[in-house]
Design an enzyme around this catalytic site. Sequence first.
Site, PDB file in Angstrom:
ATOM      1  CG  PHE A 239      -2.577 -43.020 -20.839  1.00 58.03           C
ATOM      2  CD1 PHE A 239      -3.250 -44.310 -20.945  1.00 58.03           C
ATOM      3  CD2 PHE A 239      -1.148 -42.949 -20.689  1.00 58.03           C
ATOM      4  CE1 PHE A 239      -2.394 -45.485 -20.825  1.00 58.03           C
ATOM      5  CE2 PHE A 239      -0.315 -44.284 -20.508  1.00 58.03           C
ATOM      6  CZ  PHE A 239      -1.117 -45.555 -20.650  1.00 58.03           C
ATOM      7  CG  ASP A 261      -7.237 -41.875 -24.816  1.00 57.43           C
ATOM      8  OD1 ASP A 261      -6.908 -41.218 -23.767  1.00 57.43           O
ATOM      9  OD2 ASP A 261      -8.330 -42.693 -24.800  1.00 57.43           O
ATOM     10  CB  CYS A 349      -4.376 -40.678 -10.593  1.00 56.35           C
ATOM     11  SG  CYS A 349      -5.213 -41.898 -11.942  1.00 56.35           S
TER      12      CYS A 349
END
Length: 405
Positions: A239, A261, A349
């Site tokens: 990522f 990614d 997150c």
Amino acid sequence: MPNSSRSPQTHSTGHLPPLKLHANREKSVRNRHPWIFSGAIAHWPHDLEDGGLAAVCAANGERLGYAYVNRRCSIAARMVAFGDTDPYTAIRDNLTRAVAFRRKHFDPAQTNAVRLVNGEGDMLPGLIVDEYADVLVLQISTLGMERLKPFVLETLVALTHPRAVYEKSDVAARYEEGLTDFAGLLHGRDFGPLVVTEQGLRFHVDIKHGQKTGLFLDQRDMRALVQSLAAGRQVLNGFAYTGGFSLYAHRGRARRVVSVDSSSGALKLARSNHTLNGFSVTDDDFVEADVFAYLRQLDAAAFDFIILDPPALARKREDVIRAGRAYKDLNRLAMAKVAPGGLVLTCSCSHFVDEKLFGQIVFQAACEAGRQVRILHRHRQALDHPVSVFHPEGSYLKSLLLSVD
């Protein structure tokens, strides 16, 4: 458009309508928690529009402070001032303190991409302000802060004198607030992609088209940790986005760094960032692929440092079970494939996956991977992303640095 050549205007609050709480429901406000849930409210002012300011009062009529309100939300009011402080004075003072704190702790010659305002962490609920060189980027998530935007903008311009202020408000919370996404120039002249400096490294930033406000500023200190551990290692940055962790790994003298990614545009920018900083790379160092699929086909022990910093996998509470399975699968694959004695930096997150749950997910992943796993570091919070002790919910980012034998 506010006139930035004068000081922010003085607002008269007059007699703001009272918002009265149920008996024994004022404890959290007395403890300076900024959120008031709808069930705590006994009386709504009849003449108060959603997004407007009200005087928050205990059941006995004692004024506790001021908040903006929105009847349609479960968090029906958010405090902007406590006690007798005028709300506009409090907002101006909190903006002033927030900017002064960043100016004290960040040398613009080394780092000129910082978060100036971190929502409730700076006692400014619903407001994020990031600074990229001389451009400010606002993100507003609540109707009340949207109504306060002209005053906030005027104050920020007077404090920082930016070349431009751009709003990029595209967070899911706006829909519950009755707001739609918005992006556009609020002040100054238009601009294109920028180049900023972070701890001596340079980054291309496309504010208008990049994720979040342009860069993931909240991982700055964890990127520095990666640099300190990268020497001689083969690093996989999953990522990778625009290559932040990869650049720090290169500066830390990693033997090789591969950035993966699913976005070709992000990888193009990542490669450009490597060139900008003088790092030698090849086409094989940038892989456009789904990280889950890439890890599944990866040869065991091909890397001895794997970094996983995925986007939020749980964007709402209903996503938590599905996201938990995805986080476990991702971490199990990394632990299974990393070389013995290697490192895995894993992050989340997702606001709805708290630190305790994330730890349980990592534990389950380690059990299924059949490896011996130790925690070496927990997340190091960047100074420009403060979390109020009165509002622990503001701590959304979790990171664990793991040693895998």
